[in-house]
Design a protein around this motif. Structure first.
Motif, short mmCIF file in Angstrom:
data_model
loop_
_atom_site.label_atom_id
_atom_site.label_comp_id
_atom_site.label_asym_id
_atom_site.label_seq_id
_atom_site.Cartn_x
_atom_site.Cartn_y
_atom_site.Cartn_z
N ALA A 68 0.83 -1.20 0.00
CA ALA A 68 0.00 0.00 0.00
C ALA A 68 0.87 1.26 0.00
N HIS A 69 1.94 1.23 0.78
CA HIS A 69 2.87 2.36 0.85
C HIS A 69 3.49 2.62 -0.53
N HIS A 70 4.00 1.57 -1.15
CA HIS A 70 4.65 1.73 -2.45
C HIS A 70 3.66 2.17 -3.52
N ARG A 71 2.42 1.71 -3.42
CA ARG A 71 1.42 2.09 -4.41
C ARG A 71 1.21 3.61 -4.41
N VAL A 72 1.18 4.21 -3.24
CA VAL A 72 1.03 5.66 -3.15
C VAL A 72 2.27 6.36 -3.69
N VAL A 73 3.43 5.91 -3.27
CA VAL A 73 4.68 6.54 -3.72
C VAL A 73 4.80 6.48 -5.24
N GLU A 74 4.52 5.33 -5.83
CA GLU A 74 4.64 5.18 -7.28
C GLU A 74 3.62 6.06 -8.01
N VAL A 124 21.76 -11.53 -14.88
CA VAL A 124 21.60 -10.15 -14.43
C VAL A 124 20.12 -9.79 -14.55
N GLU A 125 19.52 -9.49 -13.41
CA GLU A 125 18.08 -9.22 -13.35
C GLU A 125 17.87 -7.72 -13.17
N LEU A 126 17.14 -7.12 -14.12
CA LEU A 126 16.88 -5.68 -14.10
C LEU A 126 15.42 -5.42 -13.73
N THR A 127 15.20 -4.52 -12.77
CA THR A 127 13.84 -4.14 -12.39
C THR A 127 13.73 -2.62 -12.34
N GLY A 128 12.53 -2.13 -12.60
CA GLY A 128 12.29 -0.70 -12.57
C GLY A 128 11.56 -0.26 -13.81
N PRO A 129 11.39 1.05 -14.00
CA PRO A 129 11.91 2.10 -13.11
C PRO A 129 11.10 2.23 -11.81
N TRP A 130 11.79 2.67 -10.75
CA TRP A 130 11.19 2.85 -9.45
C TRP A 130 11.33 4.30 -9.00
#
Length: 266
Positions: free
Chosen positions: A73-79, A236-242
């Motif tokens: 829930a926290h990350h959902r708001v930030v994103e 090599v695992e790439l994630t994002g953008p964050w």
């Protein structure tokens, strides 16, 4: 008896660029709104201090299900904020007594927030995890001369330990080279602790858990570089953008705030 309510803080942005977040809910299902003060906007929601007060949080932070739900829930708001404007995320479960205390934070830390928001504007955080299969890093074992069963066992055991140690050193060296290569594309980089195999669900060694702040115009270049670094037993695992969690100054709650997040929650 009325429930005591606190103010949960998610992120801070410049007020002039602060987007409206109509219909967005935060932790505990509460609606999110922005508090504007001193040219800044703090995104908050109301939470019960029966659940988010200092004492209840000591137990809740040990509950992985509760922690996972709250973090999502926290990350959902930030994103949601970060998709529209440069955003300084705040640590998980940072709770203040009331809106007045949040305004005090915005006033006291105004210059810090403005500096951070200026630095991250036009940039995204990308996460890179590097996994190495031990067999790929291990040197070939030499064939031992015949000996007694007991001696042979001890020699095999010693050789196995030496081989594994050598393999680990080689894997770490590869991770350093990969980190240096990726850092050349980024304006800032940092390394986080490697995650436990129980968390990753993988048998390979995680030898790099890095974060890279990259100009949005160089995102494709970063992706191509990650592709080139894969292979020969290295994944090599790439994630994002964050949102730039790793590159914003941590906001410590003011002395009289109700609670503060642990450093290792995020």
């Amino acid at each position: 008896m009325n429930d005591v309510v606190g103010t949960y803080l998610y992120a801070v942005a410049l007020a002039r660029d602060a987007p409206p977040l109509e219909g967005l809910t935060g932790v505990a299902g509460g609606p999110v709104w922005a508090i504007s003060h001193a040219g800044l906007a703090a995104y908050v929601s109301a939470v019960s201090l029966t659940e988010f007060g200092e004492e209840p949080l000591r137990e809740s932070l040990e509950d992985l299900d509760w922690l996972g739900e709250t973090a999502r829930a926290h990350h959902r708001v930030v994103e949601a904020v970060a998709e529209k404007t440069p955003t300084a995320p705040v640590r998980l479960v940072t709770v203040y007594r009331d809106e007045a205390q949040v305004r005090e934070l915005l006033e006291q830390r105004h210059d810090d927030f403005v500096e951070v928001l200026s630095r991250i504007a036009g940039h995204d955080e990308w996460g890179v995890k590097v996994f190495v299969a031990p067999s790929a890093a291990a040197p070939a074992e030499e064939t031992a001369a015949p000996s007694s069963p007991g001696t042979a066992y001890l020699k095999r055991r010693q050789a196995s330990l030496q081989t594994r140690e050598e393999a680990w050193h080689q894997a770490v060296a590869r991770a350093e080279r990969i980190h240096d290569t990726l850092s050349a594309v980024a304006v800032a980089s940092c390394r986080h602790r490697a995650q436990d195999p129980q968390l990753t669900g993988r048998e390979e060694w995680m030898v790099l858990n890095g974060a890279y702040l990259v100009d949005a115009a160089r995102a494709q270049e970063l992706g191509r570089l990650v592709q080139e670094l894969r292979g020969e037993g290295v994944d090599v695992e790439l994630t994002g953008p964050w949102a730039p969690y790793s590159f914003t100054t941590p906001v410590e709650p003011l002395e009289s705030s109700e609670s503060e997040a642990r450093d290792d929650v995020l």
